[in-house]
Design a protein around this motif. Structure first.
Motif, PDB file in Angstrom:
ATOM      1  N   LYS A 105       0.854  -1.030  -0.094  1.00  0.00           N
ATOM      2  CA  LYS A 105      -0.049   0.002   0.040  1.00  0.00           C
ATOM      3  C   LYS A 105       0.832   1.241  -0.074  1.00  0.00           C
ATOM      4  O   LYS A 105       2.034   1.210   0.567  1.00  0.00           O
ATOM      5  CB  LYS A 105      -0.941  -0.035   1.140  1.00  0.00           C
ATOM      6  N   LEU A 106       0.328   2.191  -0.770  1.00  0.00           N
ATOM      7  CA  LEU A 106       1.126   3.549  -0.690  1.00  0.00           C
ATOM      8  C   LEU A 106       0.448   4.532   0.059  1.00  0.00           C
ATOM      9  O   LEU A 106      -0.607   4.703  -0.166  1.00  0.00           O
ATOM     10  CB  LEU A 106       1.428   3.980  -2.323  1.00  0.00           C
ATOM     11  N   TYR A 107       1.222   5.152   0.981  1.00  0.00           N
ATOM     12  CA  TYR A 107       0.571   6.234   1.756  1.00  0.00           C
ATOM     13  C   TYR A 107       1.348   7.766   1.494  1.00  0.00           C
ATOM     14  O   TYR A 107       2.498   7.673   1.016  1.00  0.00           O
ATOM     15  CB  TYR A 107       1.000   5.979   3.476  1.00  0.00           C
ATOM     16  N   SER A 108       0.752   8.967   1.745  1.00  0.00           N
ATOM     17  CA  SER A 108       1.295  10.085   1.610  1.00  0.00           C
ATOM     18  C   SER A 108       1.123  10.886   2.957  1.00  0.00           C
ATOM     19  O   SER A 108       0.327  10.660   3.724  1.00  0.00           O
ATOM     20  CB  SER A 108       0.650  10.821   0.472  1.00  0.00           C
ATOM     21  N   SER A 109       2.133  11.577   3.176  1.00  0.00           N
ATOM     22  CA  SER A 109       2.087  12.496   4.361  1.00  0.00           C
ATOM     23  C   SER A 109       2.710  14.059   3.838  1.00  0.00           C
ATOM     24  O   SER A 109       3.542  13.959   2.827  1.00  0.00           O
ATOM     25  CB  SER A 109       2.903  12.279   5.366  1.00  0.00           C
TER      26      SER A 109
END
Length: 1214
Positions: A310-314
């Motif tokens: 899974k790809l997350y962003s901040s």
């Protein structure tokens, strides 16, 4: 090549491996170092694809073939297969090696596998025995208190050599240095180091105890220095005494921002610092981070990739995270490129969509829902094939076993990459995209261990050959390594190791691959004796492997800050050797070379290349390094520590001004980490003045014009010990040259011949370049030459060789092709079929296109513009359809045809076979498929122990069994992407007898009418018969029929091995039959179905002749067949006579009519084309006999009635 390395130079990590092997883990926070002395069992080697330059990211996990790259001079992007290999145990990589073999890992951009976890750094199973530090006084003297420097008893190690031992008592030059021991961390086997540089005095060190058996970090310590490494403070209390840290990250745009990652085996959290690691804030995570990718401009923006893909962003440096996509390919996500992408927060990614295919997607980090995502490439792509690099985006699509490569230049629509027609690549790697040009390595169909180098035009579409048969090998992670090196500081100079007549030789080019030549060997050796080496039989050969670790110099190095200076390991002779080792240096960009060492050394550039520092690559402890101020012509030996040190790695200050080096190592096999800070400012007596410089003219074997320019560089005079300082600027005088033939390479489709002329290849038509040209427009007509990209020559032959602008000629359509978007000729009914129409020549804007789908529907377009992304159509019926494309303009026309199989997925197959067959007589076997109208199916038949199937397009087959006993029949049915199977057994005998059986009515009430129940009841009847009569089980076979009322057939088989004595044993079989019939007629055969339910077995009285064999006798089955013929004839008469009064007849007639309408237009549009009608499919009575039946609920009805009410399964139309 060094330009390919995208690790920020001020961000470092060390990995000291306590085995004999090098473990690599790229991340720009630093490389890890693992002490190799603690254990030495055989490791389990990771397998990884080669890595592409990915800004601040860890290396990818091992892909199935995909786009890959190398740090440094190797391919930064690869299209094709990523093979994996396991290095042999005991292979020792380059770098400083202690007695235990200290192995240095690699530094990379922004990450690596945290704590060696996950695909990026697969766990290595090793023993942890022997890793404990010795107790106090255990041969090492009394340990110093934590943080104590110097003053502790240190053992004297073995001398480096006899001469060094003799000189220790005398005065010798010594560099200013201090030593600090990380006391209490002796058991820790990994360390990560971050040194910001750029006038920052802060150094962070994270030491860890990684348990290879558990695959996790069990202890950690965090150390911080604020005085360039003179002293360190332990920060465990500031991050939490119970917190176990596994990884350290640093923002590439703000070195003050630090991120620590805890080991997920204990907890999943991150610790954030905004003051260079002085204080930290802890935040919990609900996912496990595998890698991080920092934004190249925005210091707060981060992408995180989890272990579950899974790809997350901040947008606040990891304090809060938002899910972007759940099925992203490892290492295939990229930040936007400034100046090319419209939004700075745009993310490029390769992900699996709901249809199960892999696609190239883009979205913004805060707007990445399914409706907000876009697909710049309309079709699916190969897994691990997306590369976003500089102005280019590359993808790969494989159809029919052949890979096709596409490129987008500056975010323009994708275009197919054009290699020479018959290169037929098996693998492709993008080496460089510098200076608006693509350098690629292609392994062609006839190559195994070599690659051909190709260079492109500015848009990256048309490639021409630069060099053939370049050596390739497997890297430590199983990645492909191309022996190609780009010299830093001067554009256009490359070195390559080429295979010539089974020998590896080193070649150099000064014009980006147009011309190559061998390296001239030095005139003299180290002793001043002449070297007898004559070209082309003898030359200098170099190892071109870059160090994937910033703490070793690698086998070759050059710097942008020191143009023209190259240091490399190699040998003199007829070919490259890995046993004869020496170190060579060139001060003039590779034109001439000198030997500086006869053994392997690591060499570092100091103070803009004005000084060189060398340290011996050895497995014994050392205490000296060598310094040269005259580009390696002379060396001075300096000691940097009083006690010999097993060196694990050396870190040269990432800045240029501070003039500090840190050496990492151990004093003994089990000592603590020793950090030796070496300050070499004292080597430079003063700042350089104007009189300390000289000029240097770049040339190529005396030719002053290189890449169309004359260049003059300013550099320090040899032997002058002055420092340049931070305000030093390299003055370069440059003027263009007049264009000559050497400034032009052959254009696409042309080949250079012996007369140095570019001639069209046999497969190339020069007029084809105008095929995309429309009447009334202009196009550039090639002369066969193109100026080398980045070449700055003017006038001269430029006008002669430059392409000429001409009017586009009108052309009739030619080379029309039609294909499906996925390359397959099978499509499921009710799904979108996308057709792609291609035309090799013709006026695209003035050519009409017509596409007939073959099902009675056709579409027309005025030109090619609306069909560029494909034409979609949904087929509502199964069959084979002839799809025809027709192109026409005022000058002519062309036609293309494609036959498309539209299928309905098959769900079930039932194999209908007789229970018993006669040997050497044909048996009819039928496969009944549901749904019945599934389109074109292929049947694979296996009989007995045969290994090769019989293949038919019909659902029935006739077969003769020649072997008595139980024979297996298996059928597989293939339709579209579905393959289903059924297996049955047939008893084969020379002769047998049979009898129909019936049962007491109470059995019908408990009959669910499914195959499993019939098989189990048949076994019960068989046991009851054997028990009452005493007849062996192998002579009895009972088959229960489907439907109600319940009935069965009893088969009486001859005894084993009685076929040869048939006549004498037929009487015995008759006797067995008599015994069975007597028992059945006396109602002696019965069984208990369940408590209280007794079922009696009877002989059915319909049978007139129960005997069945190969003689003139007849069986009950034969008599039933005769009676069936009579009944069918009577039924046909009644149906014909009274068909208007039978409702289900009308239903089937309507079904037949509908199906004939659905198939109109398939295969042939003529009236005489055969139509598929209902009569060609199995009728309801046959379906019932073949076990495609359902239970009749309610009152008991006859078999005929239950069959007539059954519907024929069919694929639902959409």
């Amino acid at each position: 090549m060094e330009k390919g390395t995208n690790c920020f130079p001020t961000c470092h990590t060390i990995f000291l491996a306590w085995t004999w092997f090098l473990l690599l883990s790229w991340c720009c926070t630093g490389a890890e170092i693992t002490c190799r002395s603690c254990s030495s069992p055989s490791p389990s080697w990771p397998s990884s694809s080669s890595r592409l330059r990915q800004e601040q990211r860890q290396p990818p996990p091992p892909p199935p073939r995909g786009l890959r790259s190398w740090p440094g001079g190797r391919a930064r992007g690869s299209l094709g297969a990523a093979a994996s290999a396991e290095p042999e145990p005991g292979a020792e990589p380059g770098g400083q090696a202690g007695p235990r073999g200290a192995a240095l890992g690699a530094a990379g951009a922004g990450g690596g596998a945290p704590g060696g976890r996950g695909p990026a750094a697969p766990r290595t199973r090793r023993s942890t025995e022997g890793r404990r530090a010795l107790p106090a006084g255990g041969g090492r003297g009394v340990p110093a208190a934590e943080g104590q420097r110097g003053g502790r008893a240190q053992p004297r190690g073995p001398p480096e050599d006899g001469r060094a031992a003799r000189l220790r008592g005398a005065e010798e030059p010594r560099l200013s240095s201090t030593t600090f021991a990380l006391t209490g961390d002796a058991a820790h086997n990994q360390a990560m180091v971050h040194w910001s540089g750029h006038n920052s005095s802060v150094i962070l060190i994270l030491t860890k105890l990684y348990d290879f058996n558990l695959g996790s970090v069990t202890e950690s310590s965090l150390w911080r220095s604020t005085d360039y490494g003179t002293t360190y403070e332990k920060l465990n209390d500031k991050v939490g005494l119970k917190t176990v840290l596994s990884y350290l990250y640093v923002s590439p745009t703000n070195k003050r921002k630090i991120m620590l990652l805890s080991d997920p085996e204990i907890e999943s959290s991150i610790l954030i610092s905004s003051d260079e690691g002085a204080t930290y804030q802890k935040y919990r995570l609900n996912f496990y981070i595998q890698s991080l990718l920092f934004h190249p401009k925005q210091e707060e923006w981060i992408l995180a990739y989890s272990l579950d893909q899974k790809l997350y962003s901040s947008m606040d440096f990891g304090r809060k995270w938002q899910l972007m996509h759940e099925r992203v390919t490892p290492n295939r996500f990229y930040w936007s490129v400034t100046g090319l992408d419209k939004e700075p927060d745009l993310v490029h990614m390769e992900a699996r969509t709901a249809d199960g295919h892999t696609h190239y997607l883009t979205c913004r980090i805060q707007e990445c829902s399914e409706t907000k995502r876009s697909g710049p490439f309309s079709r699916s792509i190969d897994v691990s094939s997306l590369v976003v690099q500089d102005e280019y985006i590359f993808i790969q699509v494989t159809t029919g076993g052949r890979a096709t490569y596409y490129v987008s230049y500056r975010r323009e629509p994708f275009a197919q990459i054009k290699l020479p027609k018959y290169s037929l690549p098996k693998d492709m790697h993008i080496i460089s995209t510098d200076e608006n040009q693509v350098f690629a390595a292609v392994q062609e169909w006839n190559q195994n261990d070599t690659y051909n180098l190709y260079i492109s035009d500015t848009r990256g579409i048309y490639f021409t050959l630069a060099l053939e048969n370049v050596k390739s090998s497997r890297g430590l992670e199983g990645n492909i390594v191309i022996d190609l090196y780009e010299v830093a500081g001067i554009k256009g100079i490359f070195l390559a190791n080429r295979k010539v007549d089974d020998q590896i030789k080193t070649f150099i080019t000064y014009n980006k691959g147009r011309d190559w030549r061998l390296l001239q060997a030095p005139d003299t050796d180290l002793r001043g004796d002449p070297v007898l080496c004559q070209l082309p039989f003898c030359s200098l050969h170099l190892r071109l492997q870059l160090s994937e670790n910033p703490y070793t110099s690698g086998s070759i190095s050059s710097k942008d800050t020191a143009p023209g200076l190259l240091v490399a390991t190699g040998n003199i002779g007829s070919e490259l050797s890995y046993t004869e080792v020496g170190v060579f240096i060139s001060s003039d960009g590779g034109n001439s070379w000198r030997q500086i060492f006869e053994e392997e050394y690591n060499v570092w550039f100091l103070d803009w290349g004005g000084a060189l520092v060398a340290m011996k690559h050895t497995s014994v402890p050392i205490r000296h390094m060598w310094v040269s101020f005259d580009e390696g012509r002379s060396w001075t030996k300096y000691s940097f520590t009083s006690t010999p040190l097993f060196v694990d790695g050396s870190l040269v200050d990432p800045g240029i001004e501070t003039q500090i080096m840190t050496v990492f190592g151990h004093f003994s096999l089990r000592s603590e980490w020793q950090l030796v800070k070496v300050d070499y400012k004292s080597l430079f007596s003063r700042r350089c003045s104007k009189d300390d410089y000289q000029t240097w003219h770049l040339h190529n074997q005396g030719e002053p014009c290189v890449m169309g320019e004359r260049k003059i560089y300013k550099k320090r005079k040899p032997g002058v010990q002055c420092s340049l300082g931070r305000d030093y600027s390299q003055t370069v005088v440059s003027e263009p040259c007049v264009c000559s033939q050497g400034d032009f390479e052959c254009d696409y489709g042309y080949e250079r011949h012996s007369n140095n002329q570019c001639i069209p290849a046999f497969w190339f038509s020069p007029s084809s370049l105008s095929k995309d040209c429309n009447a009334g427009q202009n196009y550039w007509n090639s002369t066969g030459y193109r100026r080398i990209v980045s070449n700055n020559c003017t006038d001269g032959l430029r006008e002669k060789y430059m392409a000429k602008m001409e009017k586009c000629p009108g052309k009739a359509p030619r080379g029309l092709h039609i294909l499906t978007s996925n390359g397959k000729l099978v499509m499921e009914q009710g799904h979108n079929a996308t057709f792609i129409i291609l035309m090799e020549e013709g006026d695209l804007q003035r050519t009409n296109i017509q596409l007939d789908f073959g099902d009675g529907i056709a579409v027309s377009y005025a030109n090619f513009s609306p069909v560029e992304d494909g034409i979609r159509h949904v087929y509502k019926s199964a069959g084979i359809f002839q799809v025809t494309a027709y192109a026409e303009n005022s000058l002519g026309s062309d036609t293309a045809v494609l036959f498309l199989h539209v299928v309905c997925p098959v769900e079930h197959v039932h194999l209908s076979v007789p229970f018993v067959a006669i040997r050497n007589k044909d048996v009819n076997i039928t496969a009944v498929v549901w749904p019945s109208q599934a389109g074109t199916l292929t049947y694979f038949w296996w009989f007995g122990n045969s290994t090769k199937p019989l293949i038919t397009l019909e659902s029935s087959i006739s077969f003769m069994f020649t072997v008595e006993g139980m024979n297996t029949v298996t059928v597989q049915v293939a339709g579209g992407n579905t393959l289903i199977q059924d297996t049955k057994e047939i008893a084969v005998h020379e002769y047998f007898q049979s009898q129909l059986l019936s049962f007491s009515p109470n059995l019908d009430y408990h009959n669910p009418d499914i195959p499993e129940w019939r098989q189990d009841v048949g076994k019960v009847i068989k046991r009851a018969l054997a028990q009452v009569t005493g007849i062996p089980d192998e002579q009895i076979l009972v088959a229960v029929f489907p439907g109600l009322p319940t009935s069965a057939e009893l088969f009486i088989l001859p005894h084993k091995n009685t076929t040869e004595r048939r006549k004498s044993n037929e009487a015995d079989l008759e006797q067995v039959v008599e015994i069975l019939f007597n028992a059945l007629n006396q109602n002696l055969v019965q069984f208990e179905l369940k408590p209280g339910v007794e079922v009696v077995v009877y002989v059915t009285q319909l049978t007139l002749a129960p005997l069945v064999d190969s003689s003139s006798g007849h069986s009950s089955s034969a008599m039933l067949m005769l009676l069936s013929v009579v009944f069918v004839g009577l039924a046909v008469f009644l149906i014909y006579k009274f068909k208007r009064k039978i409702p289900w007849i009308n239903i089937y007639a309507q079904v037949q009519h509908d199906k004939e309408q659905e198939m109109i237009g398939s295969v042939s549009q003529s009236e005489n084309a055969p139509k598929i009608t209902l009569s060609e499919f199995t009728d309801p009575e046959e379906l019932m006999d073949k076990e495609l039946d359902t239970r009749v609920m309610g009152s008991i009805s006859t078999i005929a009635n239950s069959e007539s009410t059954k519907e024929i399964p069919n694929c639902t139309s959409v």
